[in-house]
Design an enzyme around this catalytic site. Structure first.
Site, short mmCIF file in Angstrom:
data_model
loop_
_atom_site.label_atom_id
_atom_site.label_comp_id
_atom_site.label_asym_id
_atom_site.label_seq_id
_atom_site.Cartn_x
_atom_site.Cartn_y
_atom_site.Cartn_z
CG HIS A 5 -44.91 25.22 -60.11
ND1 HIS A 5 -45.71 24.89 -61.19
CD2 HIS A 5 -45.41 26.37 -59.59
CE1 HIS A 5 -46.68 25.80 -61.30
NE2 HIS A 5 -46.52 26.70 -60.35
N GLY A 90 -46.50 11.38 -44.28
CA GLY A 90 -46.80 12.55 -43.47
C GLY A 90 -47.52 12.19 -42.19
CB SER A 204 -49.35 14.05 -35.44
OG SER A 204 -50.38 14.75 -36.11
CG ASP A 205 -53.71 15.91 -34.18
OD1 ASP A 205 -54.89 16.28 -34.26
OD2 ASP A 205 -52.92 15.92 -35.15
#
Length: 236
Positions: A5, A90, A204-205
């Protein structure tokens, strides 16, 4: 020395890596914050880069969404490429009413509904916790910058669209700060292979209140978090 990968050459990655989910976010971090940047892998468009920040060699690569994808890349990066410090950067959804949108959360531990760590721990419950040195470095960086951070448990969910929203009540009762989808798997891989890992996320929320950040607010908060994390990374 390509893996299934990752097609980077031996030595392409630094010992310390920022590990966002989105490969385009990895590209953004590399192009915005690093110098002398080189793209080192692009299998399945999961982009990885190495550059320097204030003279220290730093890598950044996407992990994909969810524990399975994150675990594959983390395993190959640690086992095959010698990455020693993986810092997931993130976003998350807040659970606790004490947590607000735009807050920064450091995942001291990661609860999960995934069975992945039981599989690697002979069927027993494994305490998926962050590395203390990495966590302390980011906390100290936050203090220097005057950035307030929340430190505590997060929840790494297997399902983005959960069929059981009542689970959020249990999470809040147990003090879970936010929900994301990777940290528990990342912590398990790091412990299995003797590396160090940490998850740093911006809210973010808010799952309970429905409040969301605007695109501009998300970018500003994310940038501040990245600088804070990079400042910690150069001390490792």
């Amino acid at each position: 020395m390509a893996t299934p990968h990752i097609n980077a050459v031996e030595g392409a990655f630094a010992e310390t890596m920022l590990f966002p989910g989105d490969p385009l976010r990895a590209k953004y971090i590399a192009e915005t914050f690093l110098e002398n940047v080189e793209q080192v892998t692009d299998v399945r468009n999961m982009l990885g880069f190495t550059g320097t920040y204030k003279g220290k060699r730093i890598s950044v690569m996407g992990s994909g969404m969810g524990i399975p994808s994150c675990s594959i890349y983390a395993t190959e990066l640690i086992r095959d490429y010698g990455v020693k410090n993986l810092i997931r950067v993130g976003t998350c959804g807040a659970i606790s009413t004490d947590v607000k949108v735009r807050d920064v959360i450091i995942g001291m531990g990661a609860c999960t509904d995934s069975a992945v760590n039981r599989l690697r721990f002979k069927g027993q419950d494994f305490a998926a916790i962050a590395n203390y040195e990495l966590m302390n470095a980011v906390i100290e960086s936050a203090k220097v910058r005057g950035t307030k951070v929340r430190v505590g448990n997060i929840f790494s969910a297997d399902l983005f669209y959960t069929p059981d929203p009542q689970m959020f009540d249990v999470m809040e009762k147990m003090g879970v700060l936010g929900v994301e989808m990777e940290a528990a798997g990342l912590y398990g891989v790091a412990h299995e292979f003797g590396a160090r890992a940490l998850c740093v996320v911006t809210v973010s929320d808010h799952i309970r209140t429905g409040e969301k950040t605007s695109a501009e607010e998300r970018q500003t908060t994310f940038n501040d978090m990245i600088i804070m994390t990079l400042e910690a990374a150069i001390t490792l």
